[in-house]
Design a protein around this motif. Structure first.
Motif, PDB file in Angstrom:
ATOM      1  N   VAL A 147       5.400  11.068 -11.170  1.00 60.46           N
ATOM      2  CA  VAL A 147       6.174  10.428 -10.094  1.00 60.46           C
ATOM      3  C   VAL A 147       5.339   9.370  -9.370  1.00 60.46           C
ATOM      4  CG1 VAL A 147       7.243  10.845  -7.846  1.00 60.46           C
ATOM      5  CG2 VAL A 147       7.707  12.404  -9.738  1.00 60.46           C
ATOM      6  N   LEU A 148       4.085   9.698  -9.112  1.00 55.08           N
ATOM      7  CA  LEU A 148       3.268   8.766  -8.317  1.00 55.08           C
ATOM      8  C   LEU A 148       3.099   7.408  -9.027  1.00 55.08           C
ATOM      9  CD1 LEU A 148       2.195   9.350  -5.491  1.00 55.08           C
ATOM     10  CD2 LEU A 148      -0.075   9.506  -6.492  1.00 55.08           C
ATOM     11  N   VAL A 203       3.803  -1.248   3.845  1.00 55.22           N
ATOM     12  CA  VAL A 203       3.319   0.109   3.582  1.00 55.22           C
ATOM     13  C   VAL A 203       4.511   0.986   3.208  1.00 55.22           C
ATOM     14  CG1 VAL A 203       2.162   2.134   4.558  1.00 55.22           C
ATOM     15  CG2 VAL A 203       1.396  -0.172   5.202  1.00 55.22           C
ATOM     16  N   HIS A 204       4.386   1.702   2.108  1.00 54.09           N
ATOM     17  CA  HIS A 204       5.379   2.689   1.711  1.00 54.09           C
ATOM     18  C   HIS A 204       4.720   4.057   1.790  1.00 54.09           C
ATOM     19  CE1 HIS A 204       8.300  -0.195   0.046  1.00 54.09           C
ATOM     20  NE2 HIS A 204       7.210  -0.921  -0.184  1.00 54.09           N
ATOM     21  N   ALA A 205       5.528   5.061   2.105  1.00 57.05           N
ATOM     22  CA  ALA A 205       5.005   6.428   2.085  1.00 57.05           C
ATOM     23  C   ALA A 205       5.903   7.249   1.179  1.00 57.05           C
ATOM     24  CB  ALA A 205       4.993   7.012   3.491  1.00 57.05           C
ATOM     25  N   VAL A 206       5.309   8.262   0.550  1.00 53.60           N
ATOM     26  CA  VAL A 206       6.126   9.119  -0.310  1.00 53.60           C
ATOM     27  C   VAL A 206       5.685  10.562  -0.131  1.00 53.60           C
ATOM     28  CG1 VAL A 206       4.608   8.812  -2.339  1.00 53.60           C
ATOM     29  CG2 VAL A 206       6.984   9.516  -2.667  1.00 53.60           C
ATOM     30  N   THR A 247       0.873  -1.185   0.000  1.00 48.27           N
ATOM     31  CA  THR A 247       0.000   0.000   0.000  1.00 48.27           C
ATOM     32  C   THR A 247       0.904   1.228   0.000  1.00 48.27           C
ATOM     33  OG1 THR A 247      -1.492  -1.252   1.412  1.00 48.27           O
ATOM     34  CG2 THR A 247      -1.957   1.111   1.160  1.00 48.27           C
ATOM     35  N   LEU A 248       0.549   2.206  -0.830  1.00 45.23           N
ATOM     36  CA  LEU A 248       1.328   3.444  -0.891  1.00 45.23           C
ATOM     37  C   LEU A 248       0.520   4.570  -0.270  1.00 45.23           C
ATOM     38  CD1 LEU A 248       3.881   4.902  -1.996  1.00 45.23           C
ATOM     39  CD2 LEU A 248       2.558   5.376  -4.067  1.00 45.23           C
ATOM     40  N   VAL A 250      -3.503   2.912  -3.181  1.00 42.03           N
ATOM     41  CA  VAL A 250      -2.872   4.223  -2.943  1.00 42.03           C
ATOM     42  C   VAL A 250      -3.835   5.044  -2.101  1.00 42.03           C
ATOM     43  CG1 VAL A 250      -1.860   6.276  -3.987  1.00 42.03           C
ATOM     44  CG2 VAL A 250      -1.741   4.106  -5.201  1.00 42.03           C
ATOM     45  N   TYR A 251      -3.339   5.539  -0.977  1.00 42.32           N
ATOM     46  CA  TYR A 251      -4.190   6.322  -0.071  1.00 42.32           C
ATOM     47  C   TYR A 251      -3.583   7.699   0.170  1.00 42.32           C
ATOM     48  CZ  TYR A 251      -6.379   1.845   1.293  1.00 42.32           C
ATOM     49  OH  TYR A 251      -7.030   0.638   1.317  1.00 42.32           O
TER      50      TYR A 251
END
Ligand code: FAD
Length: 466
Positions: free
Chosen positions: A82-83, A31-34, A5-6, A95-96
Motif C-alpha cells: 500500500v505504501l 503534505v499527504h498523510a496516510v 511529502t508523505l 516519506v516520513y
C-alpha cells in the motif's frame, strides 16, 4: 502535480509534538498523510476495542490535519504494497514516519525503508512516542536494563528533548471524507465512555493536573475513585506524547513546588511505560515468549469453562468480576484490578499468561504492544523485573483493602448491591439470612466461586516452585 511529502501515521495520531509531521511541513511542498490498517503477516493485528478507538481518533485527526492543509487517507492492506502505491499516487519524494519498537514492526519498517530508498525516495524516521529511545539508555556495563528502579534513576538524569513547538500551517483544505467503516454495534459503551482524539487528550491531562494529581500517590490504588489520569488510550494511539506530559508536569512542579512528590510519582508511572518499551525492544517477542525461559516449561491448565467465566466476569469472586465487566463494557480497567484479574487467571487458575494477554489485547482500548505483555509477565512472575512467583494476590483481602466499602464491586456487579460491606467481597462466606436479605441466591443470581482460593494458591505455589 508538484512533488510532495508523505507522512505515514501509526501510533502518533496528533498534530502537536509530532516529529514526522513537523519535518514534512518544513518543506515547501504539499503534505499527504496516510494511516494503513496493516494486514502484513507477522505484524500483530489491532484488537477489537482498539479498532473502535482508532476509528474515532482518525476521524478527529482528519479535520485537524485538513485545517493545516494536510490530506489524510485511510487504507487497509499490506503496508509493504500500500505504501509504495500511495507514494506513486501522491508523487511523493519524501516519506516520513515515527518509529515503532517491536521486533516484527522494526524489521518490517527497515525493509520498507530500504525498498523506498532504492526507488530514489528520501525516507526518514523519528522518535514520536518515547521520552528516550531504547538504545539511548543502558547500564554502566552497556547492557539493557532488566530492573525498573535503576532504569528510572537513569532516565531522570537523561536530557529529555522538549516537545516541538507550534508547527506552521499550510493553507487549509476541505477535510476529505475518510472511508471508514462504522464502529460495530457493541462499541456504543466505549464510544460513550470516552472523549477521543488529540483535543480530548489535552483536556484530560490538564484536568488531571489541576484536580487529581495532588492525591494521586494516595488514591491511585482505589478503583472506585477517579484518581488516575486515564491517559493510557491517548498515549497508546499517540494522541499525546510522553514528552508533552513530562514537560507539563515539570512546569507544574516549577511553579508549585508542593506538587513535587505527587508529580514525581506520576512521572515514575509514565516511566513504567518507557521501561516496557525498553523490554519490547531488547527482548525476544515479549507477547509470545516468557522473559524467563523456565516459565515456558510450565504445564498450564486448559480449562475453557473457567476461562469463559473469567472473560465474562462470572467467576463468583466479586472484585475480579467487577474488573472484567468494567473492561468488557468500557474497554478499560483500573490498574489494581488488572493485577488482581491477571493473578487469578495465571496463578489460581494456572492458565497461560498469553491467553489472558490476548483477551486484554482484544478488549482494552489502551491495548499496548509493550505495556500489555510486559505487565502480564510481571504479574505471572515470568517478566524481567517480575513480582516473585510466590506473591499471589488474594482478591478478597485486596478487595477489602482497596475497595473497602465495596462500591466498585457494586457498581459493576449489581447482583451484589444489597450485600453488606462486610460480605460484599466474599459472599460465599455469608450466612443464609444475610444472603436472603440481600436477595442473593449463590449459584442462581450470582455464581459460587469457580475456584477455591486457598487450595488453588497452594497448587500454584507447588507448580511454580517446580
Ligand atoms: P496512570 O496511573 O494515570 O498512569 C499514567 C500513564 O503511565 C498510563 O497512562 C500508562 O501509560 C503509564 N503506566 C501507568 N502504570 C503503568 C504500568 N504498570 N505499566 C506500564 N505503564 C504504566 N497499560 C497500557 O497502557 N496498556 C496495556 O495494554 C496495559 N495492560 C496491562 C495489563 C495488566 C495485566 C496490567 C497489570 C497492567 C496493564 N497496563 C497497561 C498498565 C496499567 O494498568 C495502565 O497503564 C493504567 O491502568 C492506565 O491507567 P491510567 O492512564 O489512568 O494510569
Amino acid at each position: 502535480m508538484a512533488s510532495s511529502t508523505l507522512v505515514w501515521l501509526r501510533n502518533d495520531l496528533r498534530i502537536a509534538d509530532n516529529p514526522a509531521l513537523a519535518a514534512a511541513l518544513k518543506h515547501d511542498a504539499p503534505v499527504h498523510a496516510v494511516y494503513v490498517l496493516e494486514t502484513d503477516r507477522g505484524l500483530r493485528p489491532l484488537g477489537g476495542a482498539a479498532k473502535v478507538w482508532l476509528h474515532e481518533s482518525l476521524a478527529a485527526l482528519n479535520g485537524a490535519l485538513a485545517e493545516r492543509g494536510v490530506r489524510l487517507s485511510y487504507r487497509e492492506g499490506e503496508s509493504r504494497t500500500v505504501l509504495p502505491e500511495i507514494v506513486r499516487e501522491t508523487r511523493a519524494e519524501r516519506v516520513y514516519w515515527n518509529r515503532r519498537y517491536d521486533p516484527a514492526g522494526r524489521s518490517h519498517d527497515a525493509a520498507l525503508k530500504s525498498a523506498l530508498k532504492s526507488d530514489g525516495l528520501a525516507v526518514e524516521s523519528f522518535n514520536g512516542s518515547l521520552l528516550i529511545e531504547p538504545w539511548d539508555i543502558a547500564t554502566k556495563q552497556g547492557t539493557p536494563y532488566g530492573v525498573f528502579t535503576p532504569f528510572w534513576k537513569a532516565l531522570k538524569d537523561k536530557p529529555i528533548p522538549e516537545p516541538i513547538g507550534r508547527i506552521e500551517k499550510h493553507a487549509a483544505i476541505a477535510a476529505p471524507a475518510l472511508d471508514l467503516d462504522a464502529p460495530p454495534f457493541w462499541a456504543d459503551g466505549i464510544v460513550q465512555r470516552w472523549a477521543i482524539g488529540e483535543k480530548a487528550a489535552k483536556t484530560v491531562l490538564a484536568d488531571f493536573l489541576d484536580d487529581l494529581l495532588a492525591d494521586y500517590p494516595t488514591d491511585r490504588d482505589l478503583p472506585r475513585k477517579r484518581a488516575t489520569s486515564e491517559m493510557s488510550p491517548h498515549l497508546r494511539f499517540g494522541e499525546i506524547g510522553p514528552r508533552q506530559i513530562w514537560f507539563a508536569v515539570r512546569h507544574l512542579i516549577d511553579s508549585k513546588p508542593s506538587m513535587a512528590s505527587a508529580g514525581e510519582k506520576f512521572l515514575s508511572e509514565v516511566a513504567w511505560r518507557e521501561f516496557s518499551y525498553h523490554l519490547l525492544y531488547h527482548r525476544d517477542d515479549i507477547a509470545s515468549h516468557s522473559m524467563q525461559e523456565r516459565f515456558d516449561e510450565i504445564e498450564w491448565r486448559a480449562d475453557a469453562k473457567a476461562l469463559h467465566a473469567w472473560q465474562k466476569g462470572q467467576t463468583g469472586i466479586p472484585i475480579v468480576d467487577a474488573g472484567m465487566r468494567q473492561l468488557w463494557q468500557t474497554g478499560w480497567m483500573h490498574n489494581r484490578v488488572r493485577m488482581l484479574t491477571a493473578s487469578l487467571l495465571t496463578k489460581n487458575l494456572l492458565i497461560d499468561w498469553r491467553t489472558g494477554e490476548n483477551w486484554f489485547w482484544d478488549t482494552l482500548v489502551d491495548a499496548d504492544p509493550a505495556n500489555n505483555p510486559a505487565s502480564w509477565q510481571w504479574v505471572a512472575g515470568s517478566g524481567a523485573d517480575a513480582a516473585p512467583y510466590f506473591r499471589i494476590f488474594n482478591p478478597v483481602t485486596q478487595g477489602e483493602k482497596f475497595d473497602p466499602g465495596g462500591d466498585y464491586v457494586r457498581e459493576w456487579v449489581p447482583e451484589l448491591k444489597g450485600m453488606p460491606d462486610k460480605w460484599v467481597h466474599k459472599p460465599w462466606l455469608a450466612d443464609a439470612a444475610t444472603l436472603d436479605k440481600a436477595g442473593l441466591k449463590l449459584g442462581v443470581t450470582y455464581p459460587e466461586p469457580i475456584v477455591d482460593l486457598k487450595s488453588s494458591r497452594e497448587r500454584a505455589l507447588d507448580t511454580l516452585k517446580r
